[in-house]
Motif scaffolding. Structure first.
Motif, mmCIF file in Angstrom:
data_model
loop_
_atom_site.group_PDB
_atom_site.id
_atom_site.type_symbol
_atom_site.label_atom_id
_atom_site.label_comp_id
_atom_site.label_asym_id
_atom_site.label_seq_id
_atom_site.Cartn_x
_atom_site.Cartn_y
_atom_site.Cartn_z
ATOM 1 N N VAL A 24 0.822 -1.213 0.000
ATOM 2 C CA VAL A 24 0.000 0.000 0.000
ATOM 3 C C VAL A 24 0.861 1.270 0.000
ATOM 4 O O VAL A 24 0.479 2.289 -0.582
ATOM 5 C CB VAL A 24 -0.987 -0.002 1.196
ATOM 6 C CG1 VAL A 24 -0.266 0.179 2.523
ATOM 7 C CG2 VAL A 24 -2.050 1.083 1.015
ATOM 8 N N GLY A 25 2.045 1.221 0.608
ATOM 9 C CA GLY A 25 2.931 2.380 0.584
ATOM 10 C C GLY A 25 3.383 2.707 -0.826
ATOM 11 O O GLY A 25 3.386 3.875 -1.247
ATOM 12 N N LYS A 26 3.747 1.680 -1.563
ATOM 13 C CA LYS A 26 4.141 1.858 -2.959
ATOM 14 C C LYS A 26 2.980 2.417 -3.778
ATOM 15 O O LYS A 26 3.162 3.353 -4.565
ATOM 16 C CB LYS A 26 4.596 0.517 -3.540
ATOM 17 C CG LYS A 26 4.933 0.572 -5.019
ATOM 18 C CD LYS A 26 5.232 -0.816 -5.561
ATOM 19 C CE LYS A 26 5.475 -0.773 -7.066
ATOM 20 N NZ LYS A 26 5.650 -2.110 -7.644
ATOM 21 N N GLU A 27 1.798 1.861 -3.575
ATOM 22 C CA GLU A 27 0.635 2.328 -4.328
ATOM 23 C C GLU A 27 0.296 3.772 -3.972
ATOM 24 O O GLU A 27 -0.067 4.569 -4.851
ATOM 25 C CB GLU A 27 -0.564 1.419 -4.069
ATOM 26 C CG GLU A 27 -1.774 1.776 -4.915
ATOM 27 C CD GLU A 27 -2.840 0.682 -4.952
ATOM 28 O OE1 GLU A 27 -3.957 0.981 -5.393
ATOM 29 O OE2 GLU A 27 -2.540 -0.463 -4.546
ATOM 30 N N TYR A 28 0.426 4.124 -2.702
ATOM 31 C CA TYR A 28 0.176 5.504 -2.277
ATOM 32 C C TYR A 28 1.093 6.470 -3.031
ATOM 33 O O TYR A 28 0.635 7.494 -3.561
ATOM 34 C CB TYR A 28 0.407 5.625 -0.773
ATOM 35 C CG TYR A 28 0.451 7.041 -0.257
ATOM 36 C CD1 TYR A 28 -0.719 7.728 0.061
ATOM 37 C CD2 TYR A 28 1.676 7.704 -0.086
ATOM 38 C CE1 TYR A 28 -0.673 9.036 0.531
ATOM 39 C CE2 TYR A 28 1.725 8.999 0.379
ATOM 40 C CZ TYR A 28 0.552 9.660 0.693
ATOM 41 O OH TYR A 28 0.589 10.956 1.153
ATOM 42 N N LEU A 29 2.385 6.154 -3.073
ATOM 43 C CA LEU A 29 3.344 7.032 -3.748
ATOM 44 C C LEU A 29 3.067 7.109 -5.245
ATOM 45 O O LEU A 29 3.129 8.188 -5.849
ATOM 46 C CB LEU A 29 4.767 6.536 -3.503
ATOM 47 C CG LEU A 29 5.295 6.718 -2.079
ATOM 48 C CD1 LEU A 29 6.637 6.019 -1.915
ATOM 49 C CD2 LEU A 29 5.423 8.199 -1.723
ATOM 50 N N GLU A 68 -3.005 12.946 7.354
ATOM 51 C CA GLU A 68 -3.367 12.921 5.934
ATOM 52 C C GLU A 68 -2.929 11.617 5.274
ATOM 53 O O GLU A 68 -3.681 11.012 4.500
ATOM 54 C CB GLU A 68 -2.743 14.121 5.217
ATOM 55 C CG GLU A 68 -3.372 15.445 5.590
ATOM 56 C CD GLU A 68 -2.604 16.642 5.078
ATOM 57 O OE1 GLU A 68 -3.209 17.718 4.936
ATOM 58 O OE2 GLU A 68 -1.388 16.516 4.806
ATOM 59 N N VAL A 69 -1.711 11.185 5.585
ATOM 60 C CA VAL A 69 -1.209 9.927 5.029
ATOM 61 C C VAL A 69 -2.046 8.757 5.546
ATOM 62 O O VAL A 69 -2.417 7.862 4.786
ATOM 63 C CB VAL A 69 0.281 9.723 5.381
ATOM 64 C CG1 VAL A 69 0.767 8.352 4.908
ATOM 65 C CG2 VAL A 69 1.131 10.824 4.753
ATOM 66 N N LEU A 70 -2.353 8.792 6.829
ATOM 67 C CA LEU A 70 -3.175 7.736 7.439
ATOM 68 C C LEU A 70 -4.514 7.634 6.730
ATOM 69 O O LEU A 70 -4.969 6.530 6.390
ATOM 70 C CB LEU A 70 -3.380 8.038 8.925
ATOM 71 C CG LEU A 70 -4.223 7.040 9.715
ATOM 72 C CD1 LEU A 70 -3.499 5.712 9.848
ATOM 73 C CD2 LEU A 70 -4.537 7.605 11.115
ATOM 74 N N HIS A 71 -5.148 8.772 6.494
ATOM 75 C CA HIS A 71 -6.448 8.794 5.814
ATOM 76 C C HIS A 71 -6.340 8.206 4.418
ATOM 77 O O HIS A 71 -7.177 7.388 4.008
ATOM 78 C CB HIS A 71 -6.971 10.224 5.743
ATOM 79 C CG HIS A 71 -8.246 10.359 4.959
ATOM 80 N ND1 HIS A 71 -8.273 10.590 3.587
ATOM 81 C CD2 HIS A 71 -9.553 10.276 5.344
ATOM 82 C CE1 HIS A 71 -9.515 10.641 3.174
ATOM 83 N NE2 HIS A 71 -10.321 10.460 4.210
ATOM 84 N N ASP A 72 -5.317 8.597 3.668
ATOM 85 C CA ASP A 72 -5.160 8.121 2.291
ATOM 86 C C ASP A 72 -4.833 6.630 2.234
ATOM 87 O O ASP A 72 -5.342 5.905 1.367
ATOM 88 C CB ASP A 72 -4.067 8.923 1.572
ATOM 89 C CG ASP A 72 -4.501 10.348 1.276
ATOM 90 O OD1 ASP A 72 -5.696 10.645 1.435
ATOM 91 O OD2 ASP A 72 -3.639 11.167 0.886
ATOM 92 N N ILE A 73 -3.986 6.183 3.159
ATOM 93 C CA ILE A 73 -3.642 4.754 3.212
ATOM 94 C C ILE A 73 -4.883 3.924 3.515
ATOM 95 O O ILE A 73 -5.153 2.899 2.876
ATOM 96 C CB ILE A 73 -2.548 4.494 4.276
ATOM 97 C CG1 ILE A 73 -1.206 5.094 3.846
ATOM 98 C CG2 ILE A 73 -2.416 2.992 4.548
ATOM 99 C CD1 ILE A 73 -0.552 4.419 2.665
ATOM 100 N N HIS A 74 -5.674 4.381 4.476
ATOM 101 C CA HIS A 74 -6.891 3.653 4.827
ATOM 102 C C HIS A 74 -7.909 3.676 3.686
ATOM 103 O O HIS A 74 -8.644 2.697 3.483
ATOM 104 C CB HIS A 74 -7.498 4.222 6.106
ATOM 105 C CG HIS A 74 -6.804 3.762 7.352
ATOM 106 N ND1 HIS A 74 -7.091 4.256 8.597
ATOM 107 C CD2 HIS A 74 -5.824 2.852 7.544
ATOM 108 C CE1 HIS A 74 -6.336 3.659 9.503
ATOM 109 N NE2 HIS A 74 -5.559 2.811 8.885
#
Length: 217
Positions: A24-29, A68-74
């Protein structure tokens, strides 16, 4: 049955979802327009969302907060839960068996409670659990036994007849080191191999076992 109470982790234990958490970190970036090379991909796996948000600011100059990162990851993970995540094979049958035998059950997860309940309901298994406890609720992650102690107190079952179902090595270590009965769950995405985890568990369920818990009868 030998078991009176059961405390279940969610991701990697009941749900076949860790492969999506691991990427999910890779996909977020990538959704932010950042190309991730293999070296970077390996570095951002399993570091946690707080450290990942720091990584984004330090390495990419991103003006983002942890929240913000937490919200987007979730948000990304909710998409996965809605479209591709499934129950682990045999999990539903095991829960039904426990219910029929009067085993008290609850969930102990790092996922936010509202999200976890939504996911469990979608998977058709929320009704099996009397409560969903989260690390946020108790204020400690699973390197502390607090979430397990809280869940055990809520169930009101004897500690020596209550089993914790977990796939994560560090969480299994916490439970084991604090005198809990542990049933380890094999997951293909667990970093530590099963051969190292199994000796810490009272029982260990391999993928091929499909949640066969007849040893508790």
């Amino acid at each position: 049955m030998k078991i009176k109470g059961a405390i279940f982790d969610m991701d990697g234990t009941l749900l076949d979802s860790m492969k999506y958490w691991d990427t999910v970190g890779k996909e977020y970036l990538e959704r932010k327009g950042i190309t991730v090379d293999k070296k970077t991909e390996n570095n951002i796996l399993n570091i946690g969302i707080l450290r990942f948000s720091e990584f984004c600011r330090k390495n990419y100059g991103m003006d983002v907060t942890y929240e913000e990162v937490l919200h987007d990851i979730h948000s990304i993970m909710e998409e996965k839960y809605d479209t591709v995540v499934t129950l682990k094979t045999g999990a539903y049958e095991m829960l039904e068996k426990f219910k029929q035998n009067g085993v008290k059950m609850c969930v102990a997860t790092a996922t936010e409670q509202q999200t976890a309940k939504k996911i469990l309901k979608k998977m058709g298994i929320l009704e099996y659990f009397s409560e969903v406890f989260t690390t946020t609720m108790v204020g400690k992650d699973k390197s502390s036994p607090l979430i397990y102690e809280t869940a055990l107190s809520f169930l009101g079952t004897p500690k020596n007849e209550t089993y914790i179902f977990e796939d994560a090595f560090y969480a299994i270590c916490t439970a084991h080191n604090n005198g809990f009965k542990v049933i380890g769950i094999e997951d293909a995405n667990t970093v530590v191999p099963a051969s190292e985890i199994a000796p810490l568990c009272d029982y260990f369920l391999y993928t091929k076992d499909n949640y066969n818990t007849s040893f508790l009868d």
